[in-house]
Design a protein around this motif. Sequence first.
Motif, PDB file in Angstrom:
ATOM      1  N   ILE A  98       8.717  -1.988  -7.332  1.00 41.44           N
ATOM      2  CA  ILE A  98       9.819  -1.899  -8.649  1.00 41.44           C
ATOM      3  C   ILE A  98      10.840  -1.347  -7.932  1.00 41.44           C
ATOM      4  N   ASP A  99      11.702  -1.773  -7.835  1.00 44.87           N
ATOM      5  CA  ASP A  99      13.341  -2.113  -7.268  1.00 44.87           C
ATOM      6  C   ASP A  99      14.185  -1.580  -8.322  1.00 44.87           C
ATOM      7  N   VAL A 100      14.491  -0.448  -8.438  1.00 46.56           N
ATOM      8  CA  VAL A 100      15.424  -0.303  -9.564  1.00 46.56           C
ATOM      9  C   VAL A 100      16.841   0.455  -9.491  1.00 46.56           C
ATOM     10  N   ALA A 101      17.133   0.344  -8.283  1.00 51.16           N
ATOM     11  CA  ALA A 101      17.982   0.113  -7.281  1.00 51.16           C
ATOM     12  C   ALA A 101      18.456  -1.165  -6.998  1.00 51.16           C
ATOM     13  N   GLY A 102      18.238  -1.922  -6.755  1.00 52.99           N
ATOM     14  CA  GLY A 102      18.204  -3.177  -6.435  1.00 52.99           C
ATOM     15  C   GLY A 102      17.938  -3.636  -8.392  1.00 52.99           C
ATOM     16  N   LEU A 103      18.080  -3.793  -9.240  1.00 46.31           N
ATOM     17  CA  LEU A 103      18.069  -4.199 -10.284  1.00 46.31           C
ATOM     18  C   LEU A 103      19.734  -3.914 -10.790  1.00 46.31           C
ATOM     19  N   ARG A 104      19.442  -2.274 -10.598  1.00 46.32           N
ATOM     20  CA  ARG A 104      20.902  -1.982 -11.330  1.00 46.32           C
ATOM     21  C   ARG A 104      22.402  -2.334  -9.720  1.00 46.32           C
ATOM     22  N   GLY A 105      21.590  -2.823  -9.287  1.00 49.90           N
ATOM     23  CA  GLY A 105      22.815  -3.706  -8.283  1.00 49.90           C
ATOM     24  C   GLY A 105      24.044  -2.320  -7.727  1.00 49.90           C
ATOM     25  N   VAL A 106      22.800  -0.927  -6.909  1.00 50.53           N
ATOM     26  CA  VAL A 106      23.349  -0.076  -6.372  1.00 50.53           C
ATOM     27  C   VAL A 106      22.610   0.320  -5.143  1.00 50.53           C
ATOM     28  N   MET A 139      21.842   3.277  -4.292  1.00 55.83           N
ATOM     29  CA  MET A 139      20.974   4.194  -4.392  1.00 55.83           C
ATOM     30  C   MET A 139      21.470   4.842  -5.772  1.00 55.83           C
ATOM     31  N   LEU A 140      20.882   4.597  -6.886  1.00 50.74           N
ATOM     32  CA  LEU A 140      20.658   5.510  -9.008  1.00 50.74           C
ATOM     33  C   LEU A 140      21.298   6.878  -8.490  1.00 50.74           C
ATOM     34  N   GLY A 141      22.002   7.111  -9.824  1.00 51.76           N
ATOM     35  CA  GLY A 141      22.455   8.342  -9.523  1.00 51.76           C
ATOM     36  C   GLY A 141      21.577   9.586  -9.324  1.00 51.76           C
ATOM     37  N   ASP A 142      22.051  10.739  -9.403  1.00 49.39           N
ATOM     38  CA  ASP A 142      20.920  11.858  -8.755  1.00 49.39           C
ATOM     39  C   ASP A 142      20.339  12.290 -10.145  1.00 49.39           C
ATOM     40  N   GLY A 186      -5.560  -1.374 -10.561  1.00 50.96           N
ATOM     41  CA  GLY A 186      -5.693  -1.129  -9.012  1.00 50.96           C
ATOM     42  C   GLY A 186      -4.636  -1.594  -7.727  1.00 50.96           C
ATOM     43  N   ASP A 187      -3.132  -1.755  -8.429  1.00 45.38           N
ATOM     44  CA  ASP A 187      -2.476  -2.020  -7.365  1.00 45.38           C
ATOM     45  C   ASP A 187      -1.210  -0.698  -6.729  1.00 45.38           C
ATOM     46  N   VAL A 188      -0.652  -0.948  -5.992  1.00 43.38           N
ATOM     47  CA  VAL A 188      -0.523   0.395  -5.350  1.00 43.38           C
ATOM     48  C   VAL A 188       1.099   0.070  -6.031  1.00 43.38           C
ATOM     49  N   VAL A 189       2.091   0.930  -6.619  1.00 42.77           N
ATOM     50  CA  VAL A 189       2.908   1.057  -7.137  1.00 42.77           C
ATOM     51  C   VAL A 189       4.219   1.961  -6.682  1.00 42.77           C
ATOM     52  N   ILE A 190       5.287   0.875  -5.950  1.00 36.57           N
ATOM     53  CA  ILE A 190       6.057   1.509  -4.732  1.00 36.57           C
ATOM     54  C   ILE A 190       7.449   1.661  -6.194  1.00 36.57           C
ATOM     55  N   ILE A 191       7.563   2.852  -6.138  1.00 37.57           N
ATOM     56  CA  ILE A 191       9.168   2.135  -7.290  1.00 37.57           C
ATOM     57  C   ILE A 191      10.871   2.662  -5.969  1.00 37.57           C
ATOM     58  N   ASN A 192      11.592   1.804  -5.493  1.00 35.23           N
ATOM     59  CA  ASN A 192      12.746   2.740  -4.598  1.00 35.23           C
ATOM     60  C   ASN A 192      13.923   2.629  -6.011  1.00 35.23           C
ATOM     61  N   THR A 193      14.542   3.866  -5.187  1.00 34.93           N
ATOM     62  CA  THR A 193      15.732   4.331  -6.109  1.00 34.93           C
ATOM     63  C   THR A 193      16.299   4.629  -4.901  1.00 34.93           C
ATOM     64  N   GLY A 194      16.593   4.749  -4.336  1.00 33.62           N
ATOM     65  CA  GLY A 194      17.010   4.317  -2.853  1.00 33.62           C
ATOM     66  C   GLY A 194      17.766   5.478  -2.235  1.00 33.62           C
ATOM     67  N   TYR A 195      17.156   6.740  -2.866  1.00 31.90           N
ATOM     68  CA  TYR A 195      17.270   8.383  -2.443  1.00 31.90           C
ATOM     69  C   TYR A 195      17.286   8.616  -2.052  1.00 31.90           C
ATOM     70  N   GLY A 196      16.083   7.757  -0.992  1.00 31.09           N
ATOM     71  CA  GLY A 196      15.446   8.293   0.007  1.00 31.09           C
ATOM     72  C   GLY A 196      15.911   8.755   1.038  1.00 31.09           C
ATOM     73  N   LYS A 197      17.631   7.324   0.913  1.00 27.77           N
ATOM     74  CA  LYS A 197      18.338   7.322   2.032  1.00 27.77           C
ATOM     75  C   LYS A 197      19.021   9.053   2.660  1.00 27.77           C
ATOM     76  N   ASP A 242      10.492   6.810  -3.253  1.00 25.28           N
ATOM     77  CA  ASP A 242      11.470   7.660  -2.260  1.00 25.28           C
ATOM     78  C   ASP A 242      11.718   8.908  -2.772  1.00 25.28           C
ATOM     79  N   ASN A 243      11.687   9.450  -3.641  1.00 26.48           N
ATOM     80  CA  ASN A 243      12.219  10.936  -3.755  1.00 26.48           C
ATOM     81  C   ASN A 243      11.393  12.189  -3.578  1.00 26.48           C
ATOM     82  N   CYS A 244      11.371  13.006  -4.103  1.00 28.70           N
ATOM     83  CA  CYS A 244      10.467  14.173  -3.684  1.00 28.70           C
ATOM     84  C   CYS A 244       9.789  14.190  -4.313  1.00 28.70           C
ATOM     85  N   CYS A 245       9.324  13.358  -5.308  1.00 29.60           N
ATOM     86  CA  CYS A 245       8.339  14.104  -6.807  1.00 29.60           C
ATOM     87  C   CYS A 245       8.441  12.457  -7.891  1.00 29.60           C
ATOM     88  N   LEU A 246       8.716  11.875  -6.976  1.00 25.08           N
ATOM     89  CA  LEU A 246       7.955  10.256  -8.292  1.00 25.08           C
ATOM     90  C   LEU A 246       8.682  10.562  -9.782  1.00 25.08           C
TER      91      LEU A 246
END
Lengths: 324, 324, 324, 324
Positions: B173-181, B183-186, B209-220, B255-259
């Motif tokens: 689930i690419d939330v950063a991609g959805l917002r066109g950024v 990396m999401l804001g801090d 049963g899915d594994v849900v992976i959320i992209n915030t971009g913050y992991g960079k 891709d963040n510290c604590c989901l």
Amino acid sequence: MKTYVLVMISLALCPGTVSLHAQSDAQPNPPWQLPSDDQRCPSKWGPGDQRGSGNLMKPGTVLRATKLIKTGEVFELGELLSADPKEAFINGGRQFSLYTKPAVPKPDTRTENEELVVAELGQVGTQIDAFAHQMYGDSFYNCYKYADIAGRNGYKKLGVENIGMLMSRGVLIDVAGLRGVDMLGDTYIITPEDLQQALAKEKLALQPGDVVIINTGYGKLMGKDNQRYERNSPGISIAAGQWLVGQDPMLVGADNCCLEVRPPEARMSLPIHQMFLIQYGVHILENLKLEQLSAAHAYEFAFIVQSLKMKGATGSAVEPVAIR
Amino acid sequence: MKTYVLVMISLALCPGTVSLHAQSDAQPNPPWQLPSDDQRCPSKWGPGDQRGSGNLMKPGTVLRATKLIKTGEVFELGELLSADPKEAFINGGRQFSLYTKPAVPKPDTRTENEELVVAELGQVGTQIDAFAHQMYGDSFYNCYKYADIAGRNGYKKLGVENIGMLMSRGVLIDVAGLRGVDMLGDTYIITPEDLQQALAKEKLALQPGDVVIINTGYGKLMGKDNQRYERNSPGISIAAGQWLVGQDPMLVGADNCCLEVRPPEARMSLPIHQMFLIQYGVHILENLKLEQLSAAHAYEFAFIVQSLKMKGATGSAVEPVAIR
Amino acid sequence: MKTYVLVMISLALCPGTVSLHAQSDAQPNPPWQLPSDDQRCPSKWGPGDQRGSGNLMKPGTVLRATKLIKTGEVFELGELLSADPKEAFINGGRQFSLYTKPAVPKPDTRTENEELVVAELGQVGTQIDAFAHQMYGDSFYNCYKYADIAGRNGYKKLGVENIGMLMSRGVLIDVAGLRGVDMLGDTYIITPEDLQQALAKEKLALQPGDVVIINTGYGKLMGKDNQRYERNSPGISIAAGQWLVGQDPMLVGADNCCLEVRPPEARMSLPIHQMFLIQYGVHILENLKLEQLSAAHAYEFAFIVQSLKMKGATGSAVEPVAIR
Amino acid sequence: MKTYVLVMISLALCPGTVSLHAQSDAQPNPPWQLPSDDQRCPSKWGPGDQRGSGNLMKPGTVLRATKLIKTGEVFELGELLSADPKEAFINGGRQFSLYTKPAVPKPDTRTENEELVVAELGQVGTQIDAFAHQMYGDSFYNCYKYADIAGRNGYKKLGVENIGMLMSRGVLIDVAGLRGVDMLGDTYIITPEDLQQALAKEKLALQPGDVVIINTGYGKLMGKDNQRYERNSPGISIAAGQWLVGQDPMLVGADNCCLEVRPPEARMSLPIHQMFLIQYGVHILENLKLEQLSAAHAYEFAFIVQSLKMKGATGSAVEPVAIR
């Protein structure tokens, strides 16, 4: 002073004639010796290569493995990690210590727990060997030199972080099953013929890039009789190692301490470790749990192992699986 | 003395009406609170269950994932483990220390190297949370109690060894991609709508049963600006957590510290950790590396993670992969 | 290949004329260089000696110290050992980590607590250096060689267990006091004249077997401004080191990181460490707390230090005292 | 639920009449029980005191000890610290691990070595117990409570850093010598009469503030037969402990694991540890090496011990000395 006595001996060995490098402390007529740096470097993967048989990992090996998943049945091949010798085997001279860092519980408050682990984590439990693990004189796989790559906090080259996830066709070679025993004898020497006959019995042939898993039955001793498990083990002979290397495997593992027979042939110093990790760059898996896999007669499967990317480490504890 | 003030509040929450348990230190009108032991136990997986969402792992989820492997392309989602802050992020107040135990090289002799690792290994790097990690008062998932399960060398229940290998369909689930950024804001708060819109954009729906992976971009930021990465993070809101739990995931990671977003809503104490790990028994993955996965627009894939079976540990460093 | 370029220079040094050994990477005209193995071995304490200046410890030095105890006033000269940089200084690249191993309290039951300490315990806090700490090429004090004495679990020779308890007359040389400052400048170079004048001011002379304690004032930064404390420090010059060695001290210490000035003269690599620990075998004490001692104008006292007998360690954290 | 059954028993005990607090799991007629919090707190050293018998350390005790130094002969009473069971004894369930961090030798270059120590350093080898070591229910010396003082990285109160250097008159009570044996029997119970007769034989009397050292001979087993040494030990009885406490010692130690006899009388849970460390605040020294001291018939001496100031630790490995 370092003294090198080079004795050139021509031997008809599979997969080819190699020249051997005599040890100053060598036995008369050793059955095998590590080729000299000149003769073994660069490795077949090229100068500077750090990945050896890991280079065989490709989309194609993933797809080949994927086709073998038919029922979704998973066999977990990794040990529990525990300091309790009744639960797990920890390789000699090492520790796996886990110290809980508990929170002090507070009413109506969230707290969190964690733990400090102190362990030779590259070399305990079910584990994969990286090439930094083995050295001959001061020379490693692909002739990296100790003075160049050693450091206090990890090796600058050949660390386990180079391996990455490995997924390929796995093949179980059940030598204990072939011999009709629950467990091979404590110092049983597995020959090339043992391997070939066990494969033939299941009408299987190895292919380049396979993960080869050898069942000796000895792994049943882990957490049951660690002293016996550690003292000796059935395992592959030098000739069996040479035959295996000739099949171009991605990984070779077994349910014993060191893959190879111990005490080793001719009282050499772990010759299979020298051959696989220093000469050819073939990764080794040790201390596998194979009871369920062999009981299920699962001879062909997708094999997957994820090692921890510990920068500069000589290996990693792992929890590999076979899936069919 | 422990004082419990029980305030019964009826709320129309998905997936059902639950009553809440007031904290003595509660904010006025907290947006959510952990239900009391009576209300949350036994968990839906039954009394004594220790595996929570891990119970969803079945041959069927493996097969479902297998069908998504079409090219054999592998995305490694785990971090390097290193003490060097320029290379890796280690969660606050913890260490990952690796001390080489080198052999002293000897001419014409095989020697071997290993290393001592000292680390809060359940809670560093890319890691999976077991249920022993979180406690409210003295109560854990399924109402296991501290006095009953705590020990100096691991928890007697709810340790990471209960998780086992997980393989299922993964959905990015690419939330950063959805917002066109990039990396999401801090401190961006990811809402249920963010998740739903990102899924809709890719015409995907979650399945149990899915594994849900959320992209915030913050992991960079990991290994680049660890201080910023650790201070705050974009992450899911309480409502987003509730929506996710309602989808019956096997695992949720980011891709963040604590989901979850930090600082958390209403300055609560990591409410998503309470909700996932104490109330519902849903495992969490943290500190994922998602750059390549999101850049490749890989939204659906086989997801595989092997955690170390450290007896009684609160989690494990892991090196998960996505394969398509 | 090891290349040794020997440059013979005749110098009138106390205690004798020595020839110096040029480094291949040497500065032009270095102010001092470690004599070659041939020239410095055996040490004046004889072949095989491992105790160096510790040999001066005798019943006579104990009695001499005892006579200086007149009021029973004790000055504790050791630091707190703590991971908190606001409380203590831990030498760079090292840790002092203490993990409580608490019992889970049980009503009406005795339980016990302990802690795991993970530390470079030979080299943190207020500490004494053993001779295994320093090496030049592969050669140690008294020309012990790395290949002969190194091991994974401690040095076979020259470990801190050889030092034993030291008790002798202690003399405070208060250079900060001499200069009328609270703290010498960050890179102040203490000369032989500084030492001699400070002694003369108090009408004191050194005697063989003395413990020499040098007050720079810089120790006040420990736990206050560790970064500044570690970056540089006022300390003794090469000439001051040579003068001190000529006085035959049992031990020389200071309230700074390394006794010697940093950055060292001519950008050499800790020349005083080479001179004291490799050439002459004089033990060094670092990171002393001298505020109270210097404030009390206690210039002559009984000095006592007990180091942990950690087999094969390069030093020990200590908590020495001065008593008058 | 905590259940307290209070049984009030009036006993003529030195130093006064105390009431005892029955354990819920108590034996019928236990010979002694820890007084309840109400009855034992504050300690005689006042509310909030953390130093107990360490408060006896004063210039006067230093001077008294100094007068006993007549020849300068030093007896080192501390063990080697080593992981090798042939060299040292490490208290059960603990480790003393030393990992060399060697430099890679470089020609013509100074390098330095250090080591990582991993150990329960407060409770291994010859060691002194701080009051944080022992807890009854959730209550410590002077009724500090677990929830108030526990932490992951040391206790907030009662840590070993409160002890400081101790120097006082030391008295050897040689019970093995009194009985004419090399070593008391494995479970020999040392009575008040044993102590009194051994003192009388040497015409010595205890004085307040003394360091009392009891020779059982059992310490000879350390590093020789650790299993036997750990299983049981001769040691003081409850009555002997009460008598000793009445003499107002600064410190009591012995050449055995735990000062007290094991198995303890009436199968109690280390009653002397409860009495000394929780009730009265008297520090304990364990695993002393007394062979040389007793062989030299050194019954009266200056005793000096420097413990590491590890913030919040439950004790410290130490290397005490006796000097005469």
